[in-house]
Design a protein around this motif. Sequence first.
Motif, short mmCIF file in Angstrom:
data_model
loop_
_atom_site.label_atom_id
_atom_site.label_comp_id
_atom_site.label_asym_id
_atom_site.label_seq_id
_atom_site.Cartn_x
_atom_site.Cartn_y
_atom_site.Cartn_z
N ASN A 306 0.82 -1.21 0.00
CA ASN A 306 0.00 0.00 0.00
C ASN A 306 0.85 1.26 0.00
O ASN A 306 0.51 2.27 -0.63
CB ASN A 306 -0.94 0.01 1.21
N LEU A 307 1.99 1.22 0.69
CA LEU A 307 2.87 2.39 0.71
C LEU A 307 3.49 2.62 -0.67
O LEU A 307 3.61 3.77 -1.11
CB LEU A 307 3.96 2.21 1.76
N SER A 308 3.85 1.54 -1.34
CA SER A 308 4.39 1.68 -2.70
C SER A 308 3.32 2.22 -3.64
O SER A 308 3.57 3.12 -4.45
CB SER A 308 4.88 0.32 -3.22
N LYS A 309 2.10 1.70 -3.53
CA LYS A 309 1.00 2.13 -4.38
C LYS A 309 0.67 3.60 -4.15
O LYS A 309 0.37 4.34 -5.08
CB LYS A 309 -0.23 1.26 -4.11
N ALA A 310 0.75 4.03 -2.89
CA ALA A 310 0.49 5.44 -2.58
C ALA A 310 1.59 6.33 -3.15
O ALA A 310 1.32 7.44 -3.64
CB ALA A 310 0.38 5.63 -1.07
N ALA A 311 2.83 5.85 -3.12
CA ALA A 311 3.93 6.62 -3.70
C ALA A 311 3.77 6.77 -5.21
O ALA A 311 4.05 7.84 -5.77
CB ALA A 311 5.26 5.94 -3.38
N ILE A 312 3.29 5.71 -5.86
CA ILE A 312 3.04 5.79 -7.30
C ILE A 312 1.95 6.83 -7.58
O ILE A 312 2.06 7.63 -8.51
CB ILE A 312 2.65 4.41 -7.87
N TYR A 313 0.91 6.83 -6.77
CA TYR A 313 -0.17 7.81 -6.94
C TYR A 313 0.36 9.23 -6.76
O TYR A 313 0.02 10.14 -7.53
CB TYR A 313 -1.28 7.54 -5.93
N GLY A 314 1.23 9.43 -5.76
CA GLY A 314 1.75 10.76 -5.47
C GLY A 314 2.96 11.15 -6.30
O GLY A 314 3.53 12.23 -6.10
N CYS A 315 3.37 10.26 -7.24
CA CYS A 315 4.56 10.53 -8.08
C CYS A 315 5.78 10.82 -7.22
O CYS A 315 6.58 11.72 -7.53
CB CYS A 315 4.28 11.68 -9.04
N ASP A 316 5.93 10.05 -6.16
CA ASP A 316 7.02 10.24 -5.20
C ASP A 316 8.04 9.12 -5.36
O ASP A 316 7.73 7.95 -5.09
CB ASP A 316 6.44 10.25 -3.78
N ALA A 317 9.23 9.46 -5.79
CA ALA A 317 10.28 8.45 -6.02
C ALA A 317 10.91 8.00 -4.70
O ALA A 317 12.13 8.02 -4.51
CB ALA A 317 11.34 9.02 -6.95
N ASN A 318 10.07 7.57 -3.78
CA ASN A 318 10.50 7.14 -2.45
C ASN A 318 10.91 5.67 -2.52
O ASN A 318 10.15 4.78 -2.14
CB ASN A 318 9.34 7.35 -1.47
N PHE A 319 12.11 5.41 -3.01
CA PHE A 319 12.54 4.06 -3.32
C PHE A 319 12.59 3.16 -2.09
O PHE A 319 12.52 1.93 -2.18
CB PHE A 319 13.90 4.06 -4.02
N ASP A 393 -2.06 2.26 -8.74
CA ASP A 393 -1.84 3.15 -7.61
C ASP A 393 -3.03 3.09 -6.65
O ASP A 393 -4.10 2.58 -6.98
CB ASP A 393 -1.58 4.59 -8.08
N LEU A 394 -2.83 3.58 -5.44
CA LEU A 394 -3.86 3.59 -4.40
C LEU A 394 -4.34 5.02 -4.24
O LEU A 394 -3.58 5.91 -3.87
CB LEU A 394 -3.30 3.07 -3.09
N THR A 395 -5.62 5.24 -4.52
CA THR A 395 -6.16 6.59 -4.52
C THR A 395 -7.30 6.74 -3.51
O THR A 395 -7.81 5.76 -2.97
CB THR A 395 -6.71 6.94 -5.92
N TYR A 396 -7.72 7.98 -3.31
CA TYR A 396 -8.84 8.26 -2.42
C TYR A 396 -10.11 7.55 -2.92
O TYR A 396 -10.95 7.11 -2.13
CB TYR A 396 -9.12 9.76 -2.36
N ASP A 397 -10.24 7.45 -4.21
CA ASP A 397 -11.47 6.89 -4.78
C ASP A 397 -11.63 5.41 -4.47
O ASP A 397 -12.76 4.89 -4.47
CB ASP A 397 -11.50 7.09 -6.30
N TYR A 398 -10.53 4.69 -4.21
CA TYR A 398 -10.66 3.27 -3.85
C TYR A 398 -11.52 3.12 -2.59
O TYR A 398 -12.41 2.27 -2.51
CB TYR A 398 -9.29 2.62 -3.63
#
Length: 407
Positions: A306-319, A393-398
């Motif tokens: 979920n943290l990876s999916k949220a990073a993809i949604y936020g376009c955050d390269a938090n490797f 990605d994991l979004t608010y809409d899910y």
Amino acid sequence: MKEITGGITAAKGFKAASCEAGIKYKDRTDMALIYSTVPCVCAGTFTSNVVKAACVQWDKKIVESGNAMQAVVINSGIANACTGKEGFDACEAVAKAVEKSLGVDHTSVGVASTGVIGMQLPVDKITLGVSKMSESLDESIEAGTAASKAIMTTDTVNKEIAVTFDIDGKEITLGGMSKGSGMIHPNMCTMLAFLSTDLNIEKSLLQEAVKDVVADTFNMITVDGDTSTNDTLLCMANGIAGNDCISIKDNNYETFKEALSYVCTYLAKRMASDGEGATKLFEAKVINAKSKADARTLSRAIVGSNLSKAAIYGCDANFGRFLCAMGYSGAIFDQNDVELFFESVNGKIEVFHMGTPLDFDEDKALQIMKADAVTVLVNMHEGNESATAWGCDLTYDYVKINADYRS
């Protein structure tokens, strides 16, 4: 192999129909019927969830018995799961309705359902729907497309594909349709998938091919970590193309497997990108792993976090989130062997190299991650095996979609 327009009706001898039965939805079609003019050998794979819907158990019995399959009835809106004896009786009633309308033995009729768990099927509505659809069966591309739309629940787009390929001078066609958007997690997911081909092949080899291909396609997608009660994939082969029956694992068998993999990969990726509330396809590609099992485990852990999916949604390269998911996946590896990249149509950037974080260009990384499809590429430097997993990605809409799904 050539991709062509069409779906479940593309192969010779297959017809489809759909209708509005009013099962749950009041403003759209919610039933589909797939029919072959001749009996088919059939292969299938099903949910790994111990709680299996009545329809799953009905179809498993047909597939494992070795009996032919000639028709499949699918409904959306109600899952017919956790429904006791009444649920099994509903499966039989639907199959017997097909027998009455089309003269097909009810033991060769598959049934599939998707929707709310714990509600009984309105059998009268569904059997009436079978009667309507039996009269409107059509081999057209449009009929197949309409069927693919009728099985949708929270899907935002229908999913269908067809290909042709050559075996011994005979043109073979393989078509398919699927649905799936939420409650998706290996092995199998809230997915229904139906494949039709005019290939002549022995049942045991068809089952083996389907099982092998599913392992690297449908079993490599995840949306939300929930494995459904209803996951079903059925592949029907009616042999009308007229090729010599495939009975050994020769070049013809491998040609079919290649086409099967292409179709299943396409449908699986379409399902992953259409995850509930999703805005991006999220792909994890692990290369040079010690074993195939490790590669699959690592790639699925990355797209399942979920943290990876949220990073993809936020376009955050938090490797660090992706490395963390790899670390708890269960696969054993040395982080000092790992390289990690982000890539998309907008470019590629390395962010972690052999155990050390890199001072990468954040603006470039942001542009890469803004694409509609983003890949995390991981080089393990420990072997020669690879695997790819898909998610979204994991979004608010899910949360919005699933908070009031039943009502």
